[in-house]
Design an enzyme around this catalytic site. Structure first.
Site, short mmCIF file in Angstrom:
data_model
loop_
_atom_site.label_atom_id
_atom_site.label_comp_id
_atom_site.label_asym_id
_atom_site.label_seq_id
_atom_site.Cartn_x
_atom_site.Cartn_y
_atom_site.Cartn_z
CB ALA A 133 -0.93 -0.01 1.22
CG ASP A 284 5.17 -7.32 11.26
OD1 ASP A 284 6.30 -7.72 11.63
OD2 ASP A 284 4.99 -6.75 10.17
#
Length: 550
Positions: A133, A284
């Site tokens: 993105a 993450d």
């Protein structure tokens, strides 16, 4: 193997995959993408090996799916040498941005003519551009400054095609690779597919931001961007713009008056809260996902989140406590509570417990603060696989998150350790009343389990004695670990049988060669000739098989 040969091999191997209709996966799209992958591999001369730099460049050329794999591998020093991990860590950085007109076209595809009514301005210079993105600063018509995260056009279909091909390759590889030699590649690919579906759905990320904000609403030093759910969809995420200091900018943080050790300790303590109390944690937490703003630690990317059930949270806490106390028995019990058997439930308990003893001896000589948690968790996972035991994906997700976070905050608190901080969190979060209630619950569960077991044992023993008195009792027993010796014994018997057949062919052919039988070939009866030929071929096959299995 040529390109056409490679394609023919894959598509004739029977590794057919149920296509995801949504992404239009079929034979034609697989073939086209496989040709692209093969041409990139040829460009980088993959058969001649890679330097770390060449490996990173190849993954970048292969596209976002392989970039994500490289980012994951960069934190797995037990899989790749350090030089490769350091080089792959650069994949966390920026990618080349898309032209702004393509971004506007993607936004128009989502909002249509309403774009000018929703946004009064969109900055053409991206705040960040990753493999999946691109993020642009914008101002809403109502005046708020926001960050707009737009999914790269076509990236979802490309990643779906790549994982589709990986599924096919994993199914082929699983036929030739034994479970004890490596991870089940099919499980790895399915986990990658689940992560892909989660990370490419920005509406889910918006929900994650809302849940994370609610869970940490009472924490003074943790924050995340405010989300605008009415403007979010699968392909776009609109959230509050965070003007903060990146956590990797240590000099800027010091200049702003922040205590780096305090930041590191707070991050770890809150991460323990996410895991053990909320059961909803950032899976993450690499440096690019953390900013410091107004004295708060801000998580800015919640695309990948992990979840733990209450049972898993308690079990993981027991594992960490056992490591901190260096208590072998507690660690065994904690791991066995998570044990999931493979191969029809045959857990090799003696091997599992013996290997665990050796593991604890290796780490028992270390101070808790000196334990390399990443290596320890890797050793535990390797040990469980070797003993035909696997841990739930939720636990491996926690392990990866801890390893990533430990690498992120290691420069801030070099003398601290995840284990010691999580243990301190467990101790401080439980009052004496909580511990008493927990102990009473454990006692009640143990009594219930033991009474049920005693009742069933009495019932079974009565039935067994009745069958024994009638001569109807049969015993079905499995000897754990006997598969390998029996398999080797079977192989020896096969070779012995083959040797007898070869000897019979030679002897029979020699007796026929003394006869006057016609027709003859090379001076011997043709039947004797083929007997000699068969014996020679079988002899060569036996010798080659023995050499190959040495």
């Amino acid at each position: 193997m040529g390109e056409n040969t490679l394609l023919k091999y894959f598509f004739s191997s029977g590794a057919d995959i149920d296509p995801e209709d949504r992404f239009h996966l079929n034979r034609r799209t697989r073939t086209r993408r496989l040709k692209e992958i093969y041409s990139i591999l040829q460009k980088h001369r993959f058969l001649k090996g890679f330097t770390p730099e060449e490996f990173r460049a190849m993954l970048e050329d292969l596209g976002p799916s392989f970039v994500k794999i490289g980012q994951t591998l960069s934190t797995r020093s037990e899989i790749l040498p350090k030089a490769y991990c350091d080089e792959l860590a650069k994949l966390q950085m920026e990618c080349d941005p898309l032209p702004f007109d393509q971004i506007l076209a993607a936004i128009d595809d989502i909002y249509g003519d309403a774009r000018s009514e929703l946004f009064s301005h969109i900055d053409p210079t991206p705040l960040g551009s990753a493999s999946l993105a691109q993020v642009h600063k914008a101002r809403l018509a109502s005046g708020e400054t926001v960050a707009v995260k737009i999914q790269r056009p076509g990236v979802k279909a490309t990643m779906a095609q790549d994982i589709d091909i990986m599924r096919m390759v994993a199914r082929l590889a699983s036929r030739y690779m034994k479970d004890e030699q490596m991870l089940d590649m099919r499980d790895v690919v399915e986990e990658l597919w689940a992560t892909f579906l989660e990370e490419t759905d920005f509406a889910r990320e918006a929900a994650n931001l809302q849940e994370f904000a609610q869970n940490n609403g009472q924490v003074a030093f943790i924050d995340c961007p405010k989300v605008y759910p009415e403007l979010c969809s699968e392909y776009v995420l609109v959230m509050e713009y965070i003007d903060g200091i990146p956590i990797v900018a240590a000099d800027r943080l010091r200049a702003a008056g922040y205590d780096l050790e305090e930041i590191g300790t707070k991050i770890l303590d809150n991460y323990a809260t996410q895991i053990l109390d909320h059961g909803f944690f950032h899976a993450d937490p690499h440096p690019g996902n953390l900013l410091i703003r107004n004295g708060k630690i801000v998580y800015i990317d919640l695309g990948i989140m992990g979840r733990l059930s209450p049972r898993d949270r308690a079990g993981f806490g027991n594992i960490i406590q056992a490591v901190g106390m260096e208590n072998a028995k507690e660690l065994k019990d904690a791991l066995m509570s998570f044990a999931i058997a493979r191969d029809n439930g045959a857990i090799d308990h003696p091997r599992f417990l013996a290997d665990l003893d050796l593991l604890l001896k290796d780490y028992g000589s270390c101070d808790v603060a000196d334990i390399d948690v990443g290596q320890f968790l890797s050793d535990v996972l390797t040990l469980t696989r070797a003993s035909k035991v696997t841990l739930p994906s939720s636990i491996t997700s926690v392990s990866r998150g801890i390893v990533t976070l430990e690498g992120t905050i290691a420069p801030f608190i070099p003398n601290e350790n995840v284990v010691s901080i999580i243990n301190a969190h467990i101790r401080h979060s439980k009052s004496s009343q909580d511990k008493l209630v927990e102990a009473m619950e454990e006692l009640a569960l143990a009594l219930r389990s033991s009474s049920k077991g005693a009742f069933e044992a009495a019932q079974y023993s009565g039935e067994s004695l009745k069958m024994l008195s009638r001569g109807q009792l049969k015993m079905n027993m499995e000897v754990i670990g006997s598969d390998a010796p029996l398999s080797r014994l079977g192989m020896i018997m096969n070779r012995l049988t083959m040797g007898i057949i070869i000897a019979g062919l030679f002897i029979g052919s020699s007796m026929l060669s003394l006869s006057t039988m016609e027709p003859r070939l090379l001076g011997v009866p043709i039947l004797a000739f083929f007997g000699y030929l068969g014996a020679a071929v079988l002899s060569i096959w036996v010798v080659v098989d023995i050499y190959r299995r040495k």
